[in-house]
Motif scaffolding. Structure first.
Motif, PDB file in Angstrom:
ATOM      1  N   LEU A  55      31.402  38.034 -48.771  1.00 27.74           N
ATOM      2  CA  LEU A  55      32.063  39.519 -47.853  1.00 27.74           C
ATOM      3  C   LEU A  55      32.709  39.222 -47.642  1.00 27.74           C
ATOM      4  O   LEU A  55      34.456  40.370 -47.622  1.00 27.74           O
ATOM      5  N   TYR A  56      32.522  38.667 -46.343  1.00 26.64           N
ATOM      6  CA  TYR A  56      33.721  38.842 -45.313  1.00 26.64           C
ATOM      7  C   TYR A  56      35.250  37.841 -45.925  1.00 26.64           C
ATOM      8  O   TYR A  56      36.135  38.653 -45.512  1.00 26.64           O
ATOM      9  N   LYS A  57      35.340  37.757 -46.282  1.00 22.83           N
ATOM     10  CA  LYS A  57      35.932  36.329 -46.911  1.00 22.83           C
ATOM     11  C   LYS A  57      37.103  37.563 -47.894  1.00 22.83           C
ATOM     12  O   LYS A  57      38.310  37.709 -48.006  1.00 22.83           O
ATOM     13  N   LEU A  58      36.399  38.888 -48.889  1.00 26.67           N
ATOM     14  CA  LEU A  58      36.990  39.438 -49.380  1.00 26.67           C
ATOM     15  C   LEU A  58      37.466  40.632 -48.245  1.00 26.67           C
ATOM     16  O   LEU A  58      38.757  41.178 -48.423  1.00 26.67           O
ATOM     17  N   LEU A  59      37.119  40.256 -47.556  1.00 24.21           N
ATOM     18  CA  LEU A  59      37.608  41.860 -46.810  1.00 24.21           C
ATOM     19  C   LEU A  59      37.801  41.419 -44.924  1.00 24.21           C
ATOM     20  O   LEU A  59      38.834  42.172 -44.069  1.00 24.21           O
ATOM     21  N   ASN A  60      38.864  40.068 -45.112  1.00 22.28           N
ATOM     22  CA  ASN A  60      39.022  39.247 -43.928  1.00 22.28           C
ATOM     23  C   ASN A  60      41.103  40.088 -43.226  1.00 22.28           C
ATOM     24  O   ASN A  60      40.882  39.914 -43.112  1.00 22.28           O
ATOM     25  N   GLY A  61      41.046  40.948 -44.651  1.00 19.07           N
ATOM     26  CA  GLY A  61      42.932  41.135 -44.321  1.00 19.07           C
ATOM     27  C   GLY A  61      43.936  40.291 -45.025  1.00 19.07           C
ATOM     28  O   GLY A  61      44.907  40.668 -44.682  1.00 19.07           O
ATOM     29  N   GLU A  62      43.459  39.418 -45.285  1.00 12.48           N
ATOM     30  CA  GLU A  62      44.157  38.514 -46.347  1.00 12.48           C
ATOM     31  C   GLU A  62      44.516  37.962 -47.439  1.00 12.48           C
ATOM     32  O   GLU A  62      43.792  38.690 -48.255  1.00 12.48           O
ATOM     33  N   ASN A  63      45.178  37.998 -48.163  1.00 11.49           N
ATOM     34  CA  ASN A  63      45.902  37.682 -49.285  1.00 11.49           C
ATOM     35  C   ASN A  63      45.421  38.706 -50.051  1.00 11.49           C
ATOM     36  O   ASN A  63      44.651  38.551 -50.565  1.00 11.49           O
ATOM     37  N   LEU A  64      46.394  40.099 -49.565  1.00  6.03           N
ATOM     38  CA  LEU A  64      45.509  41.875 -50.027  1.00  6.03           C
ATOM     39  C   LEU A  64      46.471  41.135 -51.686  1.00  6.03           C
ATOM     40  O   LEU A  64      45.587  41.968 -52.215  1.00  6.03           O
ATOM     41  N   ASP A  65      47.958  40.505 -52.172  1.00  5.91           N
ATOM     42  CA  ASP A  65      48.040  40.545 -53.690  1.00  5.91           C
ATOM     43  C   ASP A  65      46.495  40.198 -54.709  1.00  5.91           C
ATOM     44  O   ASP A  65      46.738  40.120 -55.565  1.00  5.91           O
ATOM     45  N   THR A  66      45.914  38.937 -53.999  1.00 10.06           N
ATOM     46  CA  THR A  66      45.124  38.301 -54.841  1.00 10.06           C
ATOM     47  C   THR A  66      43.306  39.137 -54.595  1.00 10.06           C
ATOM     48  O   THR A  66      42.771  38.876 -55.641  1.00 10.06           O
ATOM     49  N   LYS A  67      42.986  40.682 -54.754  1.00  5.30           N
ATOM     50  CA  LYS A  67      42.603  41.233 -54.428  1.00  5.30           C
ATOM     51  C   LYS A  67      43.318  42.384 -54.477  1.00  5.30           C
ATOM     52  O   LYS A  67      42.162  43.390 -54.024  1.00  5.30           O
ATOM     53  N   GLN A  68      43.713  42.573 -54.686  1.00  2.70           N
ATOM     54  CA  GLN A  68      44.541  44.248 -55.416  1.00  2.70           C
ATOM     55  C   GLN A  68      43.836  44.802 -56.347  1.00  2.70           C
ATOM     56  O   GLN A  68      44.195  45.886 -56.282  1.00  2.70           O
ATOM     57  N   HIS A  69      42.902  44.434 -57.270  1.00  2.00           N
ATOM     58  CA  HIS A  69      42.443  44.634 -58.101  1.00  2.00           C
ATOM     59  C   HIS A  69      40.645  45.282 -57.968  1.00  2.00           C
ATOM     60  O   HIS A  69      40.400  46.285 -58.650  1.00  2.00           O
TER      61      HIS A  69
END
Length: 153
Positions: free
Chosen positions: A10-24
């Motif tokens: 969950l930290y990896k999801l919310l770390n503020g990095e690679n937002l384009d891969t998490k945009q959905h």
């Protein structure tokens, strides 16, 4: 699992990095109204960032029910369905000083993780959480990076 740290995934999801891969990914932030009803707001990875596994920052629209509830109670529950689990995170929040030179007007909050519960079922797998499609992903993701940068100040 009931503790005071979010998982590494969950930290990896919310770390503020690679937002384009998490945009959905879309998540829920629950607060309590003055008449004691739960209020649910959707938030994205561009509005929340994990500083570590016990401290988060949130950037919320000013003058919303969610923001007013947090200003009144200093509490929220963050809910995300991710990596095959339902994550329920209780937060204790404090308002951060407004940034005089902010590109995007937001109410900023620091959040301390009070408790975390990860939920799974023996008889079923969680295969998806709330998913979104951005209408103008380039513009939105650029804004998200700017907001995350401001949250980390």
């Amino acid at each position: 699992m009931d503790n005071q740290k979010i998982s590494k995934e969950l930290y990896k999801l919310l770390n503020g990095e690679n937002l384009d891969t998490k945009q959905h990914e879309a998540m829920m932030l629950l607060t309590m109204t003055e008449d004691f009803w739960p209020h649910i707001a959707m938030i994205s990875v561009g509005e929340i960032v994990a500083k570590d596994c016990t401290k988060l920052r949130l950037a919320l629209w000013p003058n919303t029910t969610t923001t007013h509830n947090i200003l009144r109670t200093s509490q929220a529950t963050f809910v995300v369905f991710f990596a095959g689990k339902a994550h329920y995170i209780r937060l204790s929040l404090q308002r951060l000083t407004p940034l005089s030179n902010a590109k995007h007007t937001r109410e900023r909050f620091s959040a301390e993780v009070v408790s975390v519960r990860e939920d799974t079922a023996k008889y079923a797998d969680i295969t998806s959480g709330v998913k979104i499609n951005l209408k103008d992903s380039d513009t939105v993701i650029k804004r998200w990076y700017e907001i995350i940068e401001e949250l980390l100040r």
